[in-house]
Design an enzyme around this catalytic site. Structure first.
Site, mmCIF file in Angstrom:
data_model
loop_
_atom_site.group_PDB
_atom_site.id
_atom_site.type_symbol
_atom_site.label_atom_id
_atom_site.label_comp_id
_atom_site.label_asym_id
_atom_site.label_seq_id
_atom_site.Cartn_x
_atom_site.Cartn_y
_atom_site.Cartn_z
ATOM 1 C CG LEU A 1 11.725 -43.139 28.959
ATOM 2 C CD1 LEU A 1 13.184 -42.889 29.325
ATOM 3 C CD2 LEU A 1 11.453 -42.653 27.536
ATOM 4 C CE1 TYR B 1 9.444 -45.597 45.077
ATOM 5 C CE2 TYR B 1 10.410 -43.496 44.463
ATOM 6 C CZ TYR B 1 9.420 -44.435 44.330
ATOM 7 O OH TYR B 1 8.391 -44.205 43.431
ATOM 8 N NE ARG C 1 19.931 -43.080 27.603
ATOM 9 C CZ ARG C 1 19.965 -44.401 27.540
ATOM 10 N NH1 ARG C 1 19.436 -45.104 28.492
ATOM 11 N NH2 ARG C 1 20.494 -45.002 26.506
ATOM 12 C CE LYS D 1 5.863 -41.318 44.545
ATOM 13 N NZ LYS D 1 7.299 -41.541 44.441
ATOM 14 C CG ASN E 1 16.061 -39.321 30.069
ATOM 15 O OD1 ASN E 1 16.082 -39.806 28.940
ATOM 16 N ND2 ASN E 1 16.154 -40.058 31.160
ATOM 17 C CB ILE F 1 9.129 -38.624 37.351
ATOM 18 C CG1 ILE F 1 7.998 -39.658 37.570
ATOM 19 C CG2 ILE F 1 8.658 -37.249 37.802
ATOM 20 C CD1 ILE F 1 7.756 -39.949 39.070
ATOM 21 C CG ASP G 1 8.596 -39.158 42.426
ATOM 22 O OD1 ASP G 1 7.474 -38.641 42.509
ATOM 23 O OD2 ASP G 1 8.827 -40.350 42.708
ATOM 24 C CG HIS H 1 4.116 -45.188 47.189
ATOM 25 N ND1 HIS H 1 5.444 -45.262 47.545
ATOM 26 C CD2 HIS H 1 4.097 -45.423 45.863
ATOM 27 C CE1 HIS H 1 6.170 -45.538 46.489
ATOM 28 N NE2 HIS H 1 5.379 -45.636 45.448
#
Ligand code: 1BO
Length: 274
Positions: free
Chosen positions: A186, A47, A234, A72, A238, A226, A42, A105
């Site tokens: 998280l 970003y 990690r 997005k 995950n 996501i 994603d 977005h």
């Protein structure tokens, strides 16, 4: 990787969120994630890492069709010509000829939603994306968007974790056959992972608190998580959430943390939340 079907889109229930990942670290994490079994990445124009995401995908050596790729369009680019330009620029940066999911977005009250949704549909008809959807849409705007779109919207990507219930948005997504994609699942770690309801389940199942929270997400029908991480190790942790199941009491105990009502992502341009 397990997938769910939302209005015709097969979406892997766990993906890698890339918000804030940059440069070589982003390339490396995307490539490594795909090497160890992730099939859903994603990103977003905002970003500023689409080139790196594309490079990571190529470095993994995986055929393009094996990866579910989302990008997005930023909220200032929702006028039709801007949206079409943004989508084309994203593909160029990613180095692909289509994405699997293109999302608005954030909503923009200054630009008529009908014009934006029509442009989103045109981009899909031209083959730049296989599916379309929205992000950060509260229920009122979601209902309008669903009504306006010719192609079914397949997802609403929103902040979701045990501290933020999202019952209304979730119900609206379910009623419309859409997935609810959880960003910040998280709660960026910290307090949530120390909650007794989470740590007790972790101990019972021999899992980490983070794995319990991710399992809590994907055990809900229509929910995709996501998580983002900047740490290679990690990624594997995950993704190791498919070999155990939380009981109904554990799901409820973790779900009851919603009382806290904490939201991480709220900006001057946010819509009025449900
Ligand atoms: C401002 C970006 C929020 C998550 O996509």
């Amino acid at each position: 990787m397990k997938t769910l079907n939302a209005n015709g889109a097969d979406i892997p229930v766990l993906g890698l969120g890339t918000w804030t990942l940059r440069g070589g670290a982003c390339v490396d994490l995307v490539a490594h994630a795909l090497e160890i079994g992730y099939r859903h990445i994603d990103t977003a124009a905002a970003y500023e890492n689409e080139s790196e995401v594309g490079e990571g995908m190529r470095r993994s050596g995986l055929p393009r069709e094996e990866v579910f790729l989302t990008t997005k369009v930023w909220w200032t680019d929702l006028a039709p010509a801007d949206l079409e330009r943004s989508a084309a620029r994203s593909l160029e940066k990613l180095g692909v000829d289509h994405v699997d999911l293109l999302l608005i977005h954030w909503p923009n009250p200054e630009i008529p939603l009908g014009e934006t949704i029509a442009a989103l549909n045109r981009v899909r008809e031209r083959g730049l994306t296989r599916h379309v959807g929205v992000s950060n849409f509260p229920t009122g705007l979601l209902a309008e968007a669903v009504e306006l779109s010719e192609a079914p919207l397949v997802a609403n990507e929103v902040e979701y974790h045990p501290y933020l219930g999202q019952e209304k948005v979730y119900a609206a997504c379910r009623a419309n056959g859409m997935a609810m994609i959880a960003y910040c699942p998280l709660y960026r770690g910290g307090a949530l992972l120390a909650e007794p309801a989470v740590t007790a389940a972790a101990e019972r199942h021999g899992k980490t608190p983070g794995q319990v929270v991710l399992r809590w997400h994907i055990q809900q029908e229509g929910v995709v998580a996501i998580p983002r991480t900047s740490r290679r190790e990690r990624l594997a942790e995950n993704a190791d959430i498919f070999d155990f199941e939380l009981g109904a009491d554990e799901m409820a105990a973790i779900g009851s943390l919603r009382e806290a009502g904490r939201r991480l992502c709220d900006f001057g341009f946010s819509p009025r939340w449900d």
